[in-house]
Design a protein around this motif. Sequence first.
Motif, PDB file in Angstrom:
ATOM      1  N   GLU A   1      -6.802  -1.168 -16.641  1.00 29.71           N
ATOM      2  CA  GLU A   1      -5.323  -1.396 -16.100  1.00 29.71           C
ATOM      3  C   GLU A   1      -5.132  -0.616 -14.985  1.00 29.71           C
ATOM      4  OE1 GLU A   1      -2.820  -0.499 -19.339  1.00 29.71           O
ATOM      5  OE2 GLU A   1      -3.498  -1.998 -20.564  1.00 29.71           O
ATOM      6  N   VAL A   2      -6.179   0.199 -14.437  1.00 27.72           N
ATOM      7  CA  VAL A   2      -6.078   0.963 -13.120  1.00 27.72           C
ATOM      8  C   VAL A   2      -7.427   1.156 -12.576  1.00 27.72           C
ATOM      9  CG1 VAL A   2      -5.733   3.324 -14.545  1.00 27.72           C
ATOM     10  CG2 VAL A   2      -4.910   2.978 -12.078  1.00 27.72           C
ATOM     11  N   VAL A   3      -7.529   1.065 -11.303  1.00 28.37           N
ATOM     12  CA  VAL A   3      -8.895   1.701 -10.737  1.00 28.37           C
ATOM     13  C   VAL A   3      -8.384   2.864  -9.624  1.00 28.37           C
ATOM     14  CG1 VAL A   3      -8.703  -0.292  -9.001  1.00 28.37           C
ATOM     15  CG2 VAL A   3     -10.907   0.973  -9.350  1.00 28.37           C
ATOM     16  N   PHE A   4      -9.081   3.779  -9.882  1.00 30.46           N
ATOM     17  CA  PHE A   4      -8.852   4.946  -8.857  1.00 30.46           C
ATOM     18  C   PHE A   4     -10.103   5.144  -8.258  1.00 30.46           C
ATOM     19  CE2 PHE A   4      -9.403   6.973 -12.727  1.00 30.46           C
ATOM     20  CZ  PHE A   4     -10.012   7.890 -12.637  1.00 30.46           C
ATOM     21  N   SER A   5     -10.117   5.955  -7.056  1.00 31.76           N
ATOM     22  CA  SER A   5     -11.025   6.222  -6.294  1.00 31.76           C
ATOM     23  C   SER A   5     -11.142   7.684  -6.005  1.00 31.76           C
ATOM     24  CB  SER A   5     -11.629   5.369  -5.051  1.00 31.76           C
ATOM     25  OG  SER A   5     -11.807   3.969  -5.493  1.00 31.76           O
ATOM     26  N   MET A   6     -12.171   8.492  -5.430  1.00 31.20           N
ATOM     27  CA  MET A   6     -12.240   9.549  -4.957  1.00 31.20           C
ATOM     28  C   MET A   6     -11.590   9.849  -3.413  1.00 31.20           C
ATOM     29  SD  MET A   6     -12.934  10.215  -7.939  1.00 31.20           S
ATOM     30  CE  MET A   6     -12.477  12.004  -7.843  1.00 31.20           C
ATOM     31  N   HIS A   7     -11.076   8.747  -2.616  1.00 22.31           N
ATOM     32  CA  HIS A   7     -10.439   8.441  -1.669  1.00 22.31           C
ATOM     33  C   HIS A   7      -9.127   7.815  -1.685  1.00 22.31           C
ATOM     34  CE1 HIS A   7     -13.150  11.026   0.846  1.00 22.31           C
ATOM     35  NE2 HIS A   7     -14.034  10.465   0.058  1.00 22.31           N
ATOM     36  N   HIS A   8      -8.250   8.144  -1.003  1.00 20.74           N
ATOM     37  CA  HIS A   8      -6.959   7.040  -1.001  1.00 20.74           C
ATOM     38  C   HIS A   8      -6.269   6.975  -2.509  1.00 20.74           C
ATOM     39  CE1 HIS A   8      -9.626   5.059   2.255  1.00 20.74           C
ATOM     40  NE2 HIS A   8      -9.099   6.083   2.781  1.00 20.74           N
ATOM     41  N   TRP A   9      -5.570   5.809  -2.743  1.00 20.14           N
ATOM     42  CA  TRP A   9      -4.747   5.628  -3.824  1.00 20.14           C
ATOM     43  C   TRP A   9      -5.163   4.687  -4.870  1.00 20.14           C
ATOM     44  CZ3 TRP A   9      -4.209   4.924   1.332  1.00 20.14           C
ATOM     45  CH2 TRP A   9      -4.151   3.611   1.798  1.00 20.14           C
ATOM     46  N   PRO A  10      -4.583   4.741  -5.972  1.00 23.53           N
ATOM     47  CA  PRO A  10      -5.137   3.712  -6.998  1.00 23.53           C
ATOM     48  C   PRO A  10      -4.491   2.190  -6.857  1.00 23.53           C
ATOM     49  CG  PRO A  10      -4.215   5.852  -7.842  1.00 23.53           C
ATOM     50  CD  PRO A  10      -3.919   5.838  -6.496  1.00 23.53           C
TER      51      PRO A  10
ATOM     52  N   GLU B   1     -16.827   6.262  -4.761  1.00 22.34           N
ATOM     53  CA  GLU B   1     -16.300   5.856  -3.070  1.00 22.34           C
ATOM     54  C   GLU B   1     -16.902   4.614  -2.766  1.00 22.34           C
ATOM     55  OE1 GLU B   1     -16.520   8.350   0.955  1.00 22.34           O
ATOM     56  OE2 GLU B   1     -16.882   9.315  -0.939  1.00 22.34           O
ATOM     57  N   ASP B   2     -17.130   3.582  -3.917  1.00 20.69           N
ATOM     58  CA  ASP B   2     -17.561   2.307  -3.748  1.00 20.69           C
ATOM     59  C   ASP B   2     -16.617   1.203  -3.674  1.00 20.69           C
ATOM     60  OD1 ASP B   2     -20.151   3.139  -3.578  1.00 20.69           O
ATOM     61  OD2 ASP B   2     -20.965   2.407  -5.494  1.00 20.69           O
ATOM     62  N   ALA B   3     -15.299   1.526  -3.751  1.00 18.52           N
ATOM     63  CA  ALA B   3     -14.172   0.623  -3.585  1.00 18.52           C
ATOM     64  C   ALA B   3     -12.745   1.347  -3.262  1.00 18.52           C
ATOM     65  CB  ALA B   3     -14.002  -0.204  -4.890  1.00 18.52           C
ATOM     66  N   THR B   4     -13.021   1.971  -1.973  1.00 17.72           N
ATOM     67  CA  THR B   4     -11.714   2.659  -1.582  1.00 17.72           C
ATOM     68  C   THR B   4     -10.877   1.781  -0.780  1.00 17.72           C
ATOM     69  OG1 THR B   4     -12.931   3.368   0.348  1.00 17.72           O
ATOM     70  CG2 THR B   4     -12.959   4.698  -1.464  1.00 17.72           C
ATOM     71  N   HIS B   5      -9.929   2.027   0.030  1.00 17.61           N
ATOM     72  CA  HIS B   5      -9.055   1.158   0.802  1.00 17.61           C
ATOM     73  C   HIS B   5      -9.517   1.293   2.396  1.00 17.61           C
ATOM     74  CE1 HIS B   5      -5.884   0.229  -2.124  1.00 17.61           C
ATOM     75  NE2 HIS B   5      -6.260   1.498  -2.366  1.00 17.61           N
ATOM     76  N   THR B   6     -10.662   0.987   2.739  1.00 19.37           N
ATOM     77  CA  THR B   6     -11.353   0.851   3.974  1.00 19.37           C
ATOM     78  C   THR B   6     -12.881   0.004   3.708  1.00 19.37           C
ATOM     79  OG1 THR B   6     -12.159   1.880   5.979  1.00 19.37           O
ATOM     80  CG2 THR B   6     -12.577   2.950   4.053  1.00 19.37           C
TER      81      THR B   6
ATOM     82  N   SER C   1       0.708  -1.241   0.074  1.00 16.02           N
ATOM     83  CA  SER C   1      -0.028   0.156  -0.068  1.00 16.02           C
ATOM     84  C   SER C   1       0.978   1.374   0.031  1.00 16.02           C
ATOM     85  CB  SER C   1      -0.756  -0.079   1.069  1.00 16.02           C
ATOM     86  OG  SER C   1      -1.927  -0.981   1.003  1.00 16.02           O
ATOM     87  N   PHE C   2       1.948   1.243   0.807  1.00 14.51           N
ATOM     88  CA  PHE C   2       2.953   2.348   0.804  1.00 14.51           C
ATOM     89  C   PHE C   2       3.397   2.672  -0.682  1.00 14.51           C
ATOM     90  CE2 PHE C   2       2.661   1.366   5.245  1.00 14.51           C
ATOM     91  CZ  PHE C   2       2.334   2.677   5.717  1.00 14.51           C
ATOM     92  N   GLU C   3       3.713   1.587  -1.299  1.00  9.24           N
ATOM     93  CA  GLU C   3       4.489   1.668  -2.797  1.00  9.24           C
ATOM     94  C   GLU C   3       3.267   2.334  -3.606  1.00  9.24           C
ATOM     95  OE1 GLU C   3       5.664  -2.201  -3.833  1.00  9.24           O
ATOM     96  OE2 GLU C   3       7.048  -2.473  -2.219  1.00  9.24           O
ATOM     97  N   LEU C   4       2.106   1.913  -3.486  1.00  9.78           N
ATOM     98  CA  LEU C   4       1.076   2.402  -4.256  1.00  9.78           C
ATOM     99  C   LEU C   4       0.727   3.797  -4.132  1.00  9.78           C
ATOM    100  CD1 LEU C   4      -1.567  -0.526  -4.264  1.00  9.78           C
ATOM    101  CD2 LEU C   4       0.242  -0.119  -5.878  1.00  9.78           C
TER     102      LEU C   4
END
Length: 659
Positions: free
Chosen positions: A346-355, A307-312, A55-58
């Motif tokens: 090839e990438v998923v990003f959300s409106m919080h956190h990191w891709p 905001e449906d697939a964030t890191h929480t 996660s830190f790398e991402l």
Amino acid sequence: MHQFHRLFPVLFASLTLAQSISLVNAQEQPKSATDSTKVANARLLNELPFSDKTSFELAHKGFIAPLPQEMLKGAEGNPVWNPKQYDFIKEGSATPDTVNPSLWRQSQLINISGLFEVVPGIYQVRNQDLSNMTIVEGKSGITIFDPLISTETAKRALELYYQHRPKKPVVAVVYTHSHVDHYGGVRGVIDEASVKAGKVKVYAPVGFLEAAVAENVMAGNAMSRRASYMYGNLLPPSTTGQVGAGLGTTTSAGTVTLIPPTEIISKTGETRVIDGLTYEFLFAPNTEAPSEMLFYIKEKKAINAAEDATHTLHNTYSLRGAKIRDPLAWSKYLNEALGMWGDKAEVVFSMHHWPVWGQKALVEHISLQRDMYRYINDQTLRLANHGETMVEIAEQIQLPKAVGTRFSNRGYYGSLNHDVKATYVLYLGWFIGNPATLHVLPPVESSKRYVEMMGGTDALLKMAKTYYDKGDYRWVAEVVNHAVFADPTNKAAKELQADALEQLGYQAESGPWRNFYLTGAKELREGVAKLPAPNTSSPDTLRAMSLDLFFDYLAMRLNGPKADGKRIVLNFDFTDVKERYVLEMVNGVLNHTPGLQAKDADATLTLSREALNQIVLKQTTLKSAMSAGSVKLSGSEAKLDELLSYLDNFEFWFNIVTP
């Protein structure tokens, strides 16, 4: 007629607007972590894979530039955003005894701030507010997704982007969903004149405007007060105070605005070409927000999961208070996203956190999020059908190991416990079926009886202290709460309750849980500070409100007992929007009917909608408007005054941890 300006003192309140409250200056008295708390937190270090640094790398990937470090202030010199307030959270630093190690890890991650490249042509500014602002470069300009909470933070985020990328004009704004941290800063990146001229288009899912305006209006005062607990804005940022909200660090305290959308996305599969790029949309209502959409940018092979697939693990119920969200629908929309785009993205990003980059990794990320919400839904219902009740189910359910040990599925913002309880209530309501719980006494009355049955306050506190020494803080908080509610002047009871809540806060993995516990402890020790309440009368929100919602809000404020037995009928004729309403106060309620005018009305007001807006926003008074001729009133002014006298105003700083 002087009372007319009180029609709408609290126009719009949300989780973020509570952040405009000034921080408490009173000296806090935090305690150290007890041995029991240290043991509980250390246990988690052996249960989760803390050695995994993926996660830190991402979170660092694609870094371009840091955020500006000076304090961001509003037009009147008010603090809006302090980028240095969480500098005590150092990446790689050891977890303090007073913070859950998993939450500390998450706080380190969300403090990785600045301008980032997601893929060539897609950029994000992170930790300039609670949410991310995303910028997509198109054929002739840029498209901005979710322009943060405040105009000040959004403007600074765009300035940071322009310092490192070509200064192309903003040609479109996309609101992914109807929460204020995803639209409130819109006037910091575009102006309404450009929108009206057709130079800038604003996209949003169907129902966006209604949800954005209405979700928090009816219970806005209560939501805002509870949000002051949820986001910890009464706590100082520190290892014994606020360390973040799990979804982001905190919320900005600037100017909230709203420009209505010009383009509505109404169905899944709808495709739009925006500035030369092809967007395919997935409509996902009643997931993280009542109105929400995900989309895929074909040329970038990029999924925006909103905001449906964030890191929480997210909230299916927000502790500030909100309508319960549907975890089954949530899981199905994520499954649908995988079916539509999982084999080509090839990438998923959300409106919080990191891709998350890479087709295999992003499919795994979305799949685990999908399975988490589905598991919560199905297992809650399975146990309910065995006769288990809300609290019993919440204590039993544990996520499958492959899901629950994944850091991105931990309960940093939502929690498994309260999401399960929310799911139970979604299907079965608050009543658990046991008639003993059907008509319980109110808290103060039941607390007095509990204390009496336990042999009095001194006996209760003596026994509670033995449980505290054992580290049984949940029980101490439950039982001592009775002593506080039975006698809120008892300092010993409040101190012991505060101590128990504090240790629960130190152990909490969820940012909002920590903030609730520690804010409760603070107010038990220091009392409720009567700070300046947030000014939530947003002109943009008022103008976006339908007249139907406006009159619903008035009806909610009517003091039914006072109005009982009275009857008042008023006609409203809005000349510019060609709408008419009749209001009838009868039987302690205020009904309104569109398209009618009552022949027996006590009074008739003829005015424009803009005139109403100006009066409500205190830009003028009713008397001045009448003198100027913008409002005409025929009939009894006294009846209008009488109706206004029955409308309640709400005290923001009501008690929460004391009666």
